[in-house]
Design a protein around this motif. Structure first.
Motif, PDB file in Angstrom:
ATOM      1  N   ILE A  16       0.845  -1.201   0.000  1.00 26.40           N
ATOM      2  CA  ILE A  16       0.000   0.000   0.000  1.00 26.40           C
ATOM      3  C   ILE A  16       0.877   1.246   0.000  1.00 26.40           C
ATOM      4  O   ILE A  16       0.685   2.173  -0.793  1.00 26.40           O
ATOM      5  N   ALA A  17       1.854   1.281   0.903  1.00 25.97           N
ATOM      6  CA  ALA A  17       2.734   2.454   0.996  1.00 25.97           C
ATOM      7  C   ALA A  17       3.520   2.655  -0.296  1.00 25.97           C
ATOM      8  O   ALA A  17       3.695   3.791  -0.761  1.00 25.97           O
ATOM      9  N   ILE A  25       2.702  10.128  -3.658  1.00 26.42           N
ATOM     10  CA  ILE A  25       2.101  10.432  -2.365  1.00 26.42           C
ATOM     11  C   ILE A  25       2.977   9.866  -1.257  1.00 26.42           C
ATOM     12  O   ILE A  25       3.293   8.674  -1.251  1.00 26.42           O
ATOM     13  N   SER A  26       3.355  10.708  -0.316  1.00 25.97           N
ATOM     14  CA  SER A  26       4.191  10.274   0.802  1.00 25.97           C
ATOM     15  C   SER A  26       3.349   9.677   1.922  1.00 25.97           C
ATOM     16  O   SER A  26       2.241  10.142   2.203  1.00 25.97           O
ATOM     17  N   TYR A  43       8.887  15.112   4.303  1.00 27.14           N
ATOM     18  CA  TYR A  43       8.124  14.311   3.355  1.00 27.14           C
ATOM     19  C   TYR A  43       6.935  15.062   2.767  1.00 27.14           C
ATOM     20  O   TYR A  43       6.175  14.502   1.980  1.00 27.14           O
ATOM     21  N   GLN A  44       6.812  16.331   3.141  1.00 28.17           N
ATOM     22  CA  GLN A  44       5.863  17.190   2.443  1.00 28.17           C
ATOM     23  C   GLN A  44       6.380  17.577   1.066  1.00 28.17           C
ATOM     24  O   GLN A  44       5.602  17.908   0.177  1.00 28.17           O
ATOM     25  N   SER A  45       7.701  17.552   0.910  1.00 33.65           N
ATOM     26  CA  SER A  45       8.297  17.978  -0.352  1.00 33.65           C
ATOM     27  C   SER A  45       9.138  16.892  -1.025  1.00 33.65           C
ATOM     28  O   SER A  45       9.617  17.084  -2.144  1.00 33.65           O
ATOM     29  N   GLU A  46       9.342  15.764  -0.356  1.00 32.19           N
ATOM     30  CA  GLU A  46      10.072  14.659  -0.967  1.00 32.19           C
ATOM     31  C   GLU A  46       9.442  13.338  -0.576  1.00 32.19           C
ATOM     32  O   GLU A  46       8.773  13.230   0.462  1.00 32.19           O
ATOM     33  N   LEU A  47       9.649  12.345  -1.423  1.00 40.32           N
ATOM     34  CA  LEU A  47       9.082  11.023  -1.181  1.00 40.32           C
ATOM     35  C   LEU A  47      10.034  10.178  -0.341  1.00 40.32           C
ATOM     36  O   LEU A  47      11.255  10.296  -0.476  1.00 40.32           O
ATOM     37  N   ASP A  52      13.136   3.272   3.248  1.00 39.49           N
ATOM     38  CA  ASP A  52      12.401   3.913   4.333  1.00 39.49           C
ATOM     39  C   ASP A  52      11.101   3.163   4.607  1.00 39.49           C
ATOM     40  O   ASP A  52      10.790   2.816   5.754  1.00 39.49           O
ATOM     41  N   LEU A  53      10.350   2.920   3.547  1.00 39.89           N
ATOM     42  CA  LEU A  53       9.044   2.276   3.705  1.00 39.89           C
ATOM     43  C   LEU A  53       9.184   0.882   4.301  1.00 39.89           C
ATOM     44  O   LEU A  53       8.391   0.489   5.164  1.00 39.89           O
ATOM     45  N   GLU A  54      10.182   0.158   3.855  1.00 37.63           N
ATOM     46  CA  GLU A  54      10.383  -1.184   4.394  1.00 37.63           C
ATOM     47  C   GLU A  54      10.759  -1.132   5.874  1.00 37.63           C
ATOM     48  O   GLU A  54      10.274  -1.935   6.681  1.00 37.63           O
TER      49      GLU A  54
END
Length: 217
Positions: A16-17, A25-26, A43-47, A52-54
């Motif tokens: 999902i992330a 979308i961050s 994360y408002q301006s970069e993904l 990171d997600l993992e």
């Protein structure tokens, strides 16, 4: 290892992330108190990266916060005003805007409130209070520092909001989008994931296949 409330396996949460990242979308990890688990303003301006997600979502314990901006929501807090969404819907019907409510993604929150989620590629809005009420005498007796309770507010630029499949959050409204033609590979990944989860775990979400209509249109 289990976790309180509604939890998903690592691969489902992580997909999902990652699928949201593919849409630009961050997401960030938040606690069960809805507090970010790390400094998140960047994360408002970069993904976030895939690494990171993992790292954030691998163990399935963190809830997912969507960093709002192009995707935002109107937050209805029913614990401060029971029936506030129904009153909003009635007023929308009176002014001829009820059709919009049927087009928005609706998410039930852990406190039985609601998010109306949408994507806007035009002028963005920030976090704004739309409706509030003063505390009752009983509420003031319990906490004399409170000055108001916010019933409706926006979650836009400069904010975030928690999304399903986080514990206690449930996606509602409609089931046609998942069967429609996809505009991108990433959109199809989301649809396939939602169909598979709905098939493997029937009833775990209410009409889950509507899921990310608001963020992919």
């Amino acid at each position: 290892m289990g976790c309180p409330g509604l939890c998903f396996t690592m691969s489902e949460q992580l997909k999902i992330a990652r699928a949201l990242k593919a849409q630009g979308i961050s997401t960030i990890p938040v606690s069960h108190l809805k507090i970010p688990l790390l400094p998140w303003k960047r994360y408002q301006s970069e993904l976030p990266t895939d690494a990171d997600l993992e790292r954030w979502f691998a163990d399935g314990k963190s809830m997912i916060g969507l960093v709002s901006g192009a995707v935002m929501c109107i937050d209805f807090d029913e614990k401060y005003a029971v029936g506030i969404l129904a009153r909003f819907a009635k007023r929308a019907e009176e002014v001829g805007l009820d059709y919009l409510l049927g087009d928005l993604l609706r998410q039930r929150t852990k406190n039985n409130g609601f998010h109306l989620v949408f994507r806007c590629d035009g002028q963005r809005i920030g976090n704004e209070k739309l409706a509030s009420r003063p505390p009752t005498e009983a509420e003031l007796a319990a906490n004399d520092q409170v000055t108001e309770f916010v019933m409706i507010e926006t979650r836009g630029d400069g904010g975030y909001f928690v999304i399903a499949p986080s514990a206690g959050y449930e996606l509602e409204q409609g089931d046609k989008w998942v069967h429609s033609k996809s505009g991108s590979h990433e959109e199809q990944v989301i649809k396939d994931l939602l169909k598979r989860v709905a098939k493997e775990k029937p009833g775990i979400w209410t009409k889950i296949v509507q899921a990310w209509r608001g963020v992919s249109e």
